[in-house]
Design a protein around this motif. Sequence first.
Motif, PDB file in Angstrom:
ATOM      1  N   ARG A 168       0.836  -1.209   0.000  1.00  0.00           N
ATOM      2  CA  ARG A 168       0.000   0.000   0.000  1.00  0.00           C
ATOM      3  C   ARG A 168       0.873   1.262   0.000  1.00  0.00           C
ATOM      4  O   ARG A 168       0.634   2.209  -0.743  1.00  0.00           O
ATOM      5  CB  ARG A 168      -0.923  -0.005   1.215  1.00  0.00           C
ATOM      6  N   ASN A 169       1.907   1.285   0.859  1.00  0.00           N
ATOM      7  CA  ASN A 169       2.771   2.462   0.960  1.00  0.00           C
ATOM      8  C   ASN A 169       3.591   2.673  -0.312  1.00  0.00           C
ATOM      9  O   ASN A 169       3.757   3.801  -0.784  1.00  0.00           O
ATOM     10  CB  ASN A 169       3.702   2.327   2.164  1.00  0.00           C
ATOM     11  N   TRP A 170       4.119   1.593  -0.851  1.00  0.00           N
ATOM     12  CA  TRP A 170       4.916   1.721  -2.070  1.00  0.00           C
ATOM     13  C   TRP A 170       4.063   2.181  -3.249  1.00  0.00           C
ATOM     14  O   TRP A 170       4.521   2.957  -4.083  1.00  0.00           O
ATOM     15  CB  TRP A 170       5.590   0.397  -2.405  1.00  0.00           C
ATOM     16  N   ALA A 171       2.826   1.692  -3.332  1.00  0.00           N
ATOM     17  CA  ALA A 171       1.947   2.094  -4.429  1.00  0.00           C
ATOM     18  C   ALA A 171       1.593   3.575  -4.348  1.00  0.00           C
ATOM     19  O   ALA A 171       1.304   4.210  -5.371  1.00  0.00           O
ATOM     20  CB  ALA A 171       0.675   1.250  -4.422  1.00  0.00           C
ATOM     21  N   ALA A 172       1.608   4.140  -3.133  1.00  0.00           N
ATOM     22  CA  ALA A 172       1.287   5.554  -2.951  1.00  0.00           C
ATOM     23  C   ALA A 172       2.490   6.461  -3.189  1.00  0.00           C
ATOM     24  O   ALA A 172       2.342   7.686  -3.237  1.00  0.00           O
ATOM     25  CB  ALA A 172       0.737   5.789  -1.543  1.00  0.00           C
ATOM     26  N   ASP A 173       3.670   5.893  -3.345  1.00  0.00           N
ATOM     27  CA  ASP A 173       4.879   6.681  -3.570  1.00  0.00           C
ATOM     28  C   ASP A 173       4.930   7.186  -5.016  1.00  0.00           C
ATOM     29  O   ASP A 173       4.354   6.567  -5.928  1.00  0.00           O
ATOM     30  CB  ASP A 173       6.118   5.836  -3.253  1.00  0.00           C
ATOM     31  N   ASP A 174       5.635   8.284  -5.235  1.00  0.00           N
ATOM     32  CA  ASP A 174       5.714   8.848  -6.577  1.00  0.00           C
ATOM     33  C   ASP A 174       6.776   8.189  -7.439  1.00  0.00           C
ATOM     34  O   ASP A 174       6.686   8.223  -8.671  1.00  0.00           O
ATOM     35  CB  ASP A 174       6.024  10.355  -6.484  1.00  0.00           C
ATOM     36  N   VAL A 175       7.783   7.580  -6.805  1.00  0.00           N
ATOM     37  CA  VAL A 175       8.935   7.080  -7.541  1.00  0.00           C
ATOM     38  C   VAL A 175       8.925   5.563  -7.677  1.00  0.00           C
ATOM     39  O   VAL A 175       9.222   5.015  -8.747  1.00  0.00           O
ATOM     40  CB  VAL A 175      10.246   7.544  -6.872  1.00  0.00           C
ATOM     41  N   ILE A 176       8.586   4.853  -6.605  1.00  0.00           N
ATOM     42  CA  ILE A 176       8.732   3.399  -6.597  1.00  0.00           C
ATOM     43  C   ILE A 176       7.938   2.720  -7.712  1.00  0.00           C
ATOM     44  O   ILE A 176       8.443   1.791  -8.347  1.00  0.00           O
ATOM     45  CB  ILE A 176       8.348   2.837  -5.220  1.00  0.00           C
ATOM     46  N   PRO A 177       6.684   3.131  -8.012  1.00  0.00           N
ATOM     47  CA  PRO A 177       5.968   2.462  -9.109  1.00  0.00           C
ATOM     48  C   PRO A 177       6.657   2.581 -10.466  1.00  0.00           C
ATOM     49  O   PRO A 177       6.390   1.776 -11.366  1.00  0.00           O
ATOM     50  CB  PRO A 177       4.607   3.162  -9.112  1.00  0.00           C
ATOM     51  N   ILE A 178       7.540   3.580 -10.626  1.00  0.00           N
ATOM     52  CA  ILE A 178       8.284   3.680 -11.880  1.00  0.00           C
ATOM     53  C   ILE A 178       9.254   2.509 -12.007  1.00  0.00           C
ATOM     54  O   ILE A 178       9.445   1.941 -13.087  1.00  0.00           O
ATOM     55  CB  ILE A 178       9.042   5.016 -11.943  1.00  0.00           C
ATOM     56  N   VAL A 179       9.865   2.131 -10.879  1.00  0.00           N
ATOM     57  CA  VAL A 179      10.812   1.022 -10.864  1.00  0.00           C
ATOM     58  C   VAL A 179      10.091  -0.310 -10.808  1.00  0.00           C
ATOM     59  O   VAL A 179      10.534  -1.304 -11.397  1.00  0.00           O
ATOM     60  CB  VAL A 179      11.778   1.174  -9.668  1.00  0.00           C
TER      61      VAL A 179
END
Length: 382
Positions: free
Chosen positions: A104-115
Amino acid sequence: MQPPHPPPPPYPPRPGSTPGDSDRDLVAQLHGPGGDSHRAVALLLARHWRATCDYAVICLASMSSSAQLVATSAFSRVLGRLAGGAVGGALRPQLLAAVRETVRNWAADDVIPIVLPELRKPTGGRGLRAAMPGTPERRQLAERAFRALPGSSQCLLWHTEVEAEPINIPASLLGVDTATASAALVRARAQFRVACVRAHRELAPTKECRFYNRLLEIPVRRGGVLLPDVQRHLVGCRYCRHAAEQLSHFEDGLDALLAEAVLGWGARRYLDSREVRGPAEERPPTSRAAHPAAGGSQRTVSRGRRRKALLVGVGLTALALVVTLLLAKNWCDDSGIPLPRATWGAADGPTTVMPAFGRSGPRRPGGTLPAVTSRIYDNFPG
């Protein structure tokens, strides 16, 4: 100064036997010297890594290696918190809940979903992020009751009902013999029901709901018909309808109730991913084996898998190379999001293969971890 007569352990060992390390003992060793803490983390990995990765795959809706990163972050957060002195219940539910919150936290991040593009899937990270956080209303009583149970009761219920494992598995996690664990499981089920009834009374929105507390629970427990007054009340009271439905799971489907109360997202899929690891005759009579269709799938019985599931000490040498990643303070922040300096590769050695305890067939992405160097041990608390 030690007291002259220290209190006995909660589960006395069987005469002539020496129980192995319990999860609680291993967590306590996280405070100890380097060698003890490394061994403790390795054993906890061997016991809980596979299930943690399985749920990460479900939350991501992807079989990619990203599940390993999520599982590693979950271990880091949970074991780091416990090493810092936090009090928790059964370890497996804590790890699975940490997986859900990490995604949930990673999906809400601006950068991590790019990776990690898996986090953008509507059936994975994006859907989990959009879902209502917290426990659904229809499972709040069970969630509150489960949290109120002792850690040993949580462990017994979770591993026999949700994980569909024979009683010797949670017995080994508690460091007791199977006879003691079987007796404790009966008490745990009774404790859970009583806690659900108490939660219904404590959270009741009206006096009328509290008045119908026992009139609702007793007929459900005995398999009888609700009184006409209670039936009329249920028609207009959603709170008590949810309570009656949750209480009905104690007769058939306790596994689904527990999984949905603790996990929420992907609970049914997680149930379907678990396999029976022991003969049906060794499982408790009121467990999932007595109701094979409760979770929506038949589970295959395999004596060989049960034996493999007990080999938690196999592969400790390989595990020692990877446990350093889990509790390194410089690996992630408190939210479980990787810091920019974190590395995912195996620059210092080949990928280490985790033993697939209790599994057969093609190896899934959750079976490996990146190897790291021993210098990270210096960051381990204690």
